[in-house]
Scaffold this motif. Sequence first.
Motif, PDB file in Angstrom:
ATOM      1  N   LEU A  59      -6.050   2.413   3.924  1.00 54.61           N
ATOM      2  CA  LEU A  59      -4.658   2.877   3.974  1.00 54.61           C
ATOM      3  C   LEU A  59      -4.308   3.277   5.399  1.00 54.61           C
ATOM      4  O   LEU A  59      -5.133   3.835   6.119  1.00 54.61           O
ATOM      5  CB  LEU A  59      -4.456   4.070   3.031  1.00 54.61           C
ATOM      6  CG  LEU A  59      -4.780   3.805   1.560  1.00 54.61           C
ATOM      7  CD1 LEU A  59      -4.693   5.091   0.753  1.00 54.61           C
ATOM      8  CD2 LEU A  59      -3.869   2.740   0.990  1.00 54.61           C
ATOM      9  N   THR A  60      -3.076   3.003   5.801  1.00 54.69           N
ATOM     10  CA  THR A  60      -2.706   3.266   7.194  1.00 54.69           C
ATOM     11  C   THR A  60      -1.402   4.039   7.364  1.00 54.69           C
ATOM     12  O   THR A  60      -1.084   4.452   8.470  1.00 54.69           O
ATOM     13  CB  THR A  60      -2.565   1.946   7.966  1.00 54.69           C
ATOM     14  OG1 THR A  60      -1.568   1.139   7.325  1.00 54.69           O
ATOM     15  CG2 THR A  60      -3.885   1.184   8.012  1.00 54.69           C
ATOM     16  N   ASP A  61      -0.653   4.244   6.295  1.00 52.05           N
ATOM     17  CA  ASP A  61       0.670   4.871   6.418  1.00 52.05           C
ATOM     18  C   ASP A  61       0.591   6.362   6.074  1.00 52.05           C
ATOM     19  O   ASP A  61       0.698   6.744   4.912  1.00 52.05           O
ATOM     20  CB  ASP A  61       1.664   4.156   5.505  1.00 52.05           C
ATOM     21  CG  ASP A  61       3.108   4.537   5.784  1.00 52.05           C
ATOM     22  OD1 ASP A  61       3.345   5.376   6.682  1.00 52.05           O
ATOM     23  OD2 ASP A  61       3.995   3.998   5.103  1.00 52.05           O
ATOM     24  N   LEU A  62       0.367   7.198   7.085  1.00 52.05           N
ATOM     25  CA  LEU A  62       0.294   8.651   6.918  1.00 52.05           C
ATOM     26  C   LEU A  62       1.563   9.265   7.498  1.00 52.05           C
ATOM     27  O   LEU A  62       1.909   9.017   8.651  1.00 52.05           O
ATOM     28  CB  LEU A  62      -0.928   9.227   7.633  1.00 52.05           C
ATOM     29  CG  LEU A  62      -1.069  10.755   7.649  1.00 52.05           C
ATOM     30  CD1 LEU A  62      -1.142  11.308   6.225  1.00 52.05           C
ATOM     31  CD2 LEU A  62      -2.293  11.160   8.451  1.00 52.05           C
ATOM     32  N   ALA A  71       0.847  -1.201   0.000  1.00 52.69           N
ATOM     33  CA  ALA A  71       0.000   0.000   0.000  1.00 52.69           C
ATOM     34  C   ALA A  71       0.878   1.245   0.000  1.00 52.69           C
ATOM     35  O   ALA A  71       1.960   1.258   0.592  1.00 52.69           O
ATOM     36  CB  ALA A  71      -0.912  -0.001   1.221  1.00 52.69           C
ATOM     37  N   PRO A  72       0.439   2.302  -0.663  1.00 51.17           N
ATOM     38  CA  PRO A  72       1.246   3.524  -0.714  1.00 51.17           C
ATOM     39  C   PRO A  72       1.250   4.269   0.617  1.00 51.17           C
ATOM     40  O   PRO A  72       0.325   4.135   1.422  1.00 51.17           O
ATOM     41  CB  PRO A  72       0.542   4.369  -1.787  1.00 51.17           C
ATOM     42  CG  PRO A  72      -0.880   3.913  -1.731  1.00 51.17           C
ATOM     43  CD  PRO A  72      -0.806   2.435  -1.401  1.00 51.17           C
ATOM     44  N   ALA A  73       2.280   5.049   0.830  1.00 56.70           N
ATOM     45  CA  ALA A  73       2.343   5.968   1.965  1.00 56.70           C
ATOM     46  C   ALA A  73       1.763   7.300   1.506  1.00 56.70           C
ATOM     47  O   ALA A  73       2.042   7.754   0.392  1.00 56.70           O
ATOM     48  CB  ALA A  73       3.774   6.149   2.433  1.00 56.70           C
ATOM     49  N   ALA A 127     -10.280   9.790   5.195  1.00 56.02           N
ATOM     50  CA  ALA A 127     -10.357   9.336   3.805  1.00 56.02           C
ATOM     51  C   ALA A 127      -9.476   8.100   3.596  1.00 56.02           C
ATOM     52  O   ALA A 127      -9.874   7.154   2.909  1.00 56.02           O
ATOM     53  CB  ALA A 127      -9.933  10.456   2.855  1.00 56.02           C
ATOM     54  N   MET A 128      -8.298   8.113   4.206  1.00 50.84           N
ATOM     55  CA  MET A 128      -7.412   6.957   4.105  1.00 50.84           C
ATOM     56  C   MET A 128      -8.078   5.716   4.694  1.00 50.84           C
ATOM     57  O   MET A 128      -7.995   4.628   4.119  1.00 50.84           O
ATOM     58  CB  MET A 128      -6.098   7.235   4.828  1.00 50.84           C
ATOM     59  CG  MET A 128      -5.193   8.215   4.122  1.00 50.84           C
ATOM     60  SD  MET A 128      -3.731   8.612   5.109  1.00 50.84           S
ATOM     61  CE  MET A 128      -2.980   7.004   5.314  1.00 50.84           C
ATOM     62  N   ALA A 129      -8.740   5.873   5.840  1.00 49.53           N
ATOM     63  CA  ALA A 129      -9.396   4.744   6.490  1.00 49.53           C
ATOM     64  C   ALA A 129     -10.470   4.138   5.586  1.00 49.53           C
ATOM     65  O   ALA A 129     -10.670   2.919   5.574  1.00 49.53           O
ATOM     66  CB  ALA A 129     -10.000   5.177   7.822  1.00 49.53           C
ATOM     67  N   ASN A 130     -11.154   4.977   4.803  1.00 42.57           N
ATOM     68  CA  ASN A 130     -12.178   4.484   3.884  1.00 42.57           C
ATOM     69  C   ASN A 130     -11.603   3.537   2.845  1.00 42.57           C
ATOM     70  O   ASN A 130     -12.314   2.691   2.308  1.00 42.57           O
ATOM     71  CB  ASN A 130     -12.875   5.642   3.177  1.00 42.57           C
ATOM     72  CG  ASN A 130     -13.814   6.394   4.091  1.00 42.57           C
ATOM     73  OD1 ASN A 130     -14.302   5.852   5.063  1.00 42.57           O
ATOM     74  ND2 ASN A 130     -14.048   7.646   3.776  1.00 42.57           N
TER      75      ASN A 130
END
Length: 50
Positions: free
Chosen positions: A31-34, A5-7, A25-28
């Motif tokens: 995605l987890t790498d912020l 998954a992308p950062a 939005a990431m959670a939707n």
Amino acid sequence: MDLVAPAIILDRPQLAQNIGAVARAMANFGLTDLRLVAPRDGWPQERAWA
């Protein structure tokens, strides 16, 4: 081939609310790498959780 998954990188975000919106939005999309680079008001900020 393994997919990674992308950062998501925010460069100099100005408002904690914007960081929170990006995190939601990431959670939707699972995605987890912020990553934050030099947030204007420091981190963490209580307003991001609202």
